[in-house]
Design a protein around this motif. Structure first.
Motif, PDB file in Angstrom:
ATOM      1  N   UNK A   1       5.620 -18.291  23.949  1.00  0.00           N
ATOM      2  CA  UNK A   1       5.433 -17.092  24.858  1.00  0.00           C
ATOM      3  C   UNK A   1       5.644 -16.342  25.719  1.00  0.00           C
ATOM      4  N   UNK A   2       6.383 -16.907  26.924  1.00  0.00           N
ATOM      5  CA  UNK A   2       6.488 -16.940  28.229  1.00  0.00           C
ATOM      6  C   UNK A   2       7.599 -15.653  28.119  1.00  0.00           C
ATOM      7  N   UNK A   3       6.938 -14.625  29.076  1.00  0.00           N
ATOM      8  CA  UNK A   3       7.411 -13.613  28.913  1.00  0.00           C
ATOM      9  C   UNK A   3       8.853 -14.402  29.646  1.00  0.00           C
ATOM     10  N   UNK A   4      10.080 -15.455  28.963  1.00  0.00           N
ATOM     11  CA  UNK A   4      10.498 -15.130  30.106  1.00  0.00           C
ATOM     12  C   UNK A   4      12.639 -15.195  29.613  1.00  0.00           C
ATOM     13  N   UNK A   5      13.390 -14.591  30.476  1.00  0.00           N
ATOM     14  CA  UNK A   5      15.040 -14.716  30.249  1.00  0.00           C
ATOM     15  C   UNK A   5      15.436 -13.659  28.861  1.00  0.00           C
ATOM     16  N   UNK A   6      16.159 -13.502  28.319  1.00  0.00           N
ATOM     17  CA  UNK A   6      17.103 -12.561  27.778  1.00  0.00           C
ATOM     18  C   UNK A   6      15.602 -12.189  26.443  1.00  0.00           C
ATOM     19  N   UNK A   7      15.509 -11.242  25.792  1.00  0.00           N
ATOM     20  CA  UNK A   7      14.980 -10.450  24.820  1.00  0.00           C
ATOM     21  C   UNK A   7      16.017  -9.890  24.120  1.00  0.00           C
ATOM     22  N   UNK A   8      15.830  -9.812  22.834  1.00  0.00           N
ATOM     23  CA  UNK A   8      16.575  -8.744  22.079  1.00  0.00           C
ATOM     24  C   UNK A   8      14.850  -8.565  21.016  1.00  0.00           C
ATOM     25  N   UNK A   9      15.381  -7.630  19.499  1.00  0.00           N
ATOM     26  CA  UNK A   9      14.195  -7.564  18.819  1.00  0.00           C
ATOM     27  C   UNK A   9      13.841  -8.959  18.103  1.00  0.00           C
ATOM     28  N   UNK A  10      14.539  -9.178  17.841  1.00  0.00           N
ATOM     29  CA  UNK A  10      14.011 -10.080  16.357  1.00  0.00           C
ATOM     30  C   UNK A  10      13.239 -11.479  17.325  1.00  0.00           C
ATOM     31  N   UNK A  11      13.416 -11.790  18.578  1.00  0.00           N
ATOM     32  CA  UNK A  11      12.830 -13.034  18.929  1.00  0.00           C
ATOM     33  C   UNK A  11      11.486 -12.152  19.337  1.00  0.00           C
ATOM     34  N   UNK A  12      11.879 -11.068  19.932  1.00  0.00           N
ATOM     35  CA  UNK A  12      10.563 -10.394  20.543  1.00  0.00           C
ATOM     36  C   UNK A  12       9.848  -9.734  19.060  1.00  0.00           C
ATOM     37  N   UNK A  13       9.460  -9.563  18.169  1.00  0.00           N
ATOM     38  CA  UNK A  13       9.278  -8.977  17.291  1.00  0.00           C
ATOM     39  C   UNK A  13       8.604 -10.496  16.387  1.00  0.00           C
ATOM     40  N   UNK A  14       9.053 -11.372  16.968  1.00  0.00           N
ATOM     41  CA  UNK A  14       8.538 -12.722  15.813  1.00  0.00           C
ATOM     42  C   UNK A  14       7.509 -13.339  16.835  1.00  0.00           C
ATOM     43  N   UNK A  15       7.843 -13.457  18.404  1.00  0.00           N
ATOM     44  CA  UNK A  15       6.438 -13.600  18.941  1.00  0.00           C
ATOM     45  C   UNK A  15       5.006 -12.811  18.897  1.00  0.00           C
ATOM     46  N   UNK A  16       5.456 -12.004  18.508  1.00  0.00           N
ATOM     47  CA  UNK A  16       3.704 -11.242  18.193  1.00  0.00           C
ATOM     48  C   UNK A  16       3.216 -11.124  16.771  1.00  0.00           C
ATOM     49  N   UNK A  17       3.987 -12.166  16.146  1.00  0.00           N
ATOM     50  CA  UNK A  17       3.302 -12.318  14.955  1.00  0.00           C
ATOM     51  C   UNK A  17       2.980 -11.772  13.992  1.00  0.00           C
ATOM     52  N   UNK A  18       3.479  -9.476  14.198  1.00  0.00           N
ATOM     53  CA  UNK A  18       3.338  -9.394  13.291  1.00  0.00           C
ATOM     54  C   UNK A  18       3.617  -9.137  12.152  1.00  0.00           C
ATOM     55  N   UNK A  19       3.019  -9.019  11.079  1.00  0.00           N
ATOM     56  CA  UNK A  19       3.272  -9.045   9.655  1.00  0.00           C
ATOM     57  C   UNK A  19       4.329  -7.903   8.843  1.00  0.00           C
ATOM     58  N   UNK A  20       4.628  -6.990   9.862  1.00  0.00           N
ATOM     59  CA  UNK A  20       5.773  -6.026  10.102  1.00  0.00           C
ATOM     60  C   UNK A  20       7.360  -6.061  10.164  1.00  0.00           C
ATOM     61  N   UNK A  21       7.711  -7.119  10.896  1.00  0.00           N
ATOM     62  CA  UNK A  21       8.207  -7.362  11.690  1.00  0.00           C
ATOM     63  C   UNK A  21       9.055  -7.058  11.507  1.00  0.00           C
ATOM     64  N   UNK A  22       9.809  -7.144  10.116  1.00  0.00           N
ATOM     65  CA  UNK A  22      11.354  -6.619   9.651  1.00  0.00           C
ATOM     66  C   UNK A  22      11.496  -5.248   9.765  1.00  0.00           C
ATOM     67  N   UNK A  23      10.587  -4.509   9.478  1.00  0.00           N
ATOM     68  CA  UNK A  23      10.432  -3.057   9.953  1.00  0.00           C
ATOM     69  C   UNK A  23      10.495  -2.808  11.594  1.00  0.00           C
ATOM     70  N   UNK A  24       9.439  -3.198  11.779  1.00  0.00           N
ATOM     71  CA  UNK A  24       9.450  -3.492  13.513  1.00  0.00           C
ATOM     72  C   UNK A  24      10.783  -3.235  14.059  1.00  0.00           C
ATOM     73  N   UNK A  25      12.245  -4.737  13.286  1.00  0.00           N
ATOM     74  CA  UNK A  25      13.019  -4.361  14.283  1.00  0.00           C
ATOM     75  C   UNK A  25      13.918  -3.643  13.606  1.00  0.00           C
ATOM     76  N   UNK A  26      13.748  -3.628  12.313  1.00  0.00           N
ATOM     77  CA  UNK A  26      14.877  -2.180  12.244  1.00  0.00           C
ATOM     78  C   UNK A  26      14.453  -0.534  12.878  1.00  0.00           C
ATOM     79  N   UNK A  27      13.662  -0.814  12.957  1.00  0.00           N
ATOM     80  CA  UNK A  27      12.585   0.433  14.561  1.00  0.00           C
ATOM     81  C   UNK A  27      13.660   0.141  15.748  1.00  0.00           C
ATOM     82  N   UNK A  28      13.782  -0.562  16.307  1.00  0.00           N
ATOM     83  CA  UNK A  28      14.251  -1.162  17.700  1.00  0.00           C
ATOM     84  C   UNK A  28      15.672  -1.123  17.637  1.00  0.00           C
TER      85      UNK A  28
END
Length: 299
Positions: A50-77
Motif C-alpha cells: 500500500x505504500x505511495x512510493x514509486x511510479x503511479x499509473x491508472x491501473x495500479x492506483x485504482x487497484x490499490x483503492x479496492x474500488x468496485x468501479x475500477x474499470x470505469x475509474x481507470x477509463x476516466x483517468x
C-alpha cells in the motif's frame, strides 16, 4: 494525516492518464520531487504493501483503492489526459511526522489546473477538513488543514500546478505541531520543479474531446479513489508513532549503544542486530529501546 491526503489523493485520483500515444515527461518524474526537509526522514520501501512510493499509473492506483468501479475509474483517468505519475513517502519517527509527495503529469497545463480545482472542491467537502492554509510565492495553489479524530492525526497539505504538472505536498502528525512545515516544503518543491515536463508544443488543451469525456465521472467515484490514499497515510502515521519495546525486555547495550550483549559476547550493532529486535514495517530500521536505527546490510 487526513483529508490532506485528499489533496494528494485528489491529485492522484482525478489525475488524468493518457489513453492515446502521449509524450514522455522530461525530466523524468522520479527526479522532480523535492527531498524531505531534514536527514532524519526515512523513505518508505516500494515493497511496503500500500505504500505511495514509486511510479503511479491508472491501473495500479485504482487497484490499490479496492474500488468496485475500477474499470470505469481507470477509463476516466485515461480520458482525462493523465500521462504519468510518481509518489514518495517518508517518516520522521522522532517527531512522529509523515511526509507524502506526488507529481502528476498531464497532457496539458489546462488539464492540470482543472484537476487542481476538482481536488480543492473535494478536499473542502471532507468532514475532517478544518480550514484553508495560505502561502506566498505560488499563484495556482490551495492549502488545507485537517484533523482525523478517529486516529488523532493532524494534516497539512498544499497542491499546486506548475506547467503541465500537478504537485501535492502533505504532512501528517500525531500532534497539531506542523507549523509552516507544509508551506515551506511546498515552496521548496515549487522552486525546484522544472517549468514543465512536457514541452508546450506537445501539450493537449484541456477542452479537447478526450478531456471532456472525463467530466462525466461523478464525485462518488472520485471519493472512492481518495479513500485508499487516506487509509495508507493514516497507517503510516500510526506505525511512526509506535514506540515498541524489545521482545523480552532484556536487551543490553554498551554506554555508546553501539554494542549489544548476546549472552556470551558483545556484538557490533553496525554489523548485526539482535534477532529479537523490533523492526519497522519496511524492515529498514530496528528499535534499540530508545531510538530507531538503520538495519545493517547483509554481510
Amino acid at each position: 494525516m487526513g483529508r490532506l491526503i485528499l489533496a494528494a489523493a485528489c491529485a492522484l485520483a482525478l489525475q488524468p492518464l493518457s489513453g492515446f500515444a502521449s509524450p514522455t515527461p522530461s525530466p523524468s518524474l522520479s527526479s522532480v520531487l523535492a527531498p524531505p526537509p531534514s536527514a532524519d526522514y526515512v523513505e518508505s520501501s516500494s515493497t511496503t504493501a500500500g505504500a505511495l512510493e514509486g511510479p503511479i499509473d491508472a491501473k495500479s492506483f485504482v487497484a490499490s483503492t479496492g474500488s468496485p468501479n475500477s474499470a470505469e475509474i481507470q477509463q476516466t483517468l485515461e480520458h482525462d489526459g493523465f500521462v504519468d505519475g510518481y509518489a514518495r513517502t517518508w517518516t520522521q519517527r522522532a517527531a512522529r511526522h509523515v511526509l507524502v509527495e506526488y507529481v502528476m503529469a498531464f497532457g496539458g497545463s489546462d488539464g492540470a489546473k482543472r484537476w487542481l480545482k476538482s481536488a480543492e472542491v473535494a478536499d473542502k467537502a471532507d468532514p475532517n477538513y478544518q480550514h484553508a492554509l495560505t502561502l506566498t510565492g505560488i499563484d495556482t495553489y490551495y492549502g488545507d488543514h485537517f484533523f482525523y479524530a478517529s486516529s488523532k492525526a493532524y494534516g497539512d497539505g498544499f497542491a499546486f500546478v506548475k506547467g503541465n504538472d500537478f504537485f501535492t505536498v502533505i504532512f501528517v502528525s500525531a500532534a497539531d505541531d506542523l507549523g509552516s512545515a507544509a508551506a515551506d516544503q511546498a515552496k521548496v518543491q515549487f522552486g525546484s520543479a522544472p517549468p514543465f515536463t512536457i514541452a508546450p508544443s506537445q501539450q493537449t488543451p484541456a477542452d479537447s474531446a478526450a478531456f471532456d469525456a472525463g467530466k462525466l465521472v461523478g464525485e462518488a467515484i472520485f471519493v472512492a479513489l481518495i479513500v485508499g490514499v487516506i487509509l495508507f497515510v493514516v497507517g503510516m502515521f500510526r506505525r511512526s508513532r509506535r514506540h515498541p519495546a524489545i521482545p523480552g525486555g532484556d536487551l543490553r547495550l554498551s554506554a555508546d549503544r553501539r554494542y549489544w550483549w548476546d549472552g556470551h559476547a558483545w556484538k557490533d550493532s553496525e554489523q548485526e542486530i539482535p534477532a529479537t529486535a523490533q523492526r519497522s514495517a519496511d524492515g529498514q530500521l530496528w528499535w534499540d529501546g530508545r531510538t530507531w536505527r538503520p538495519v545493517p546490510p547483509p554481510s
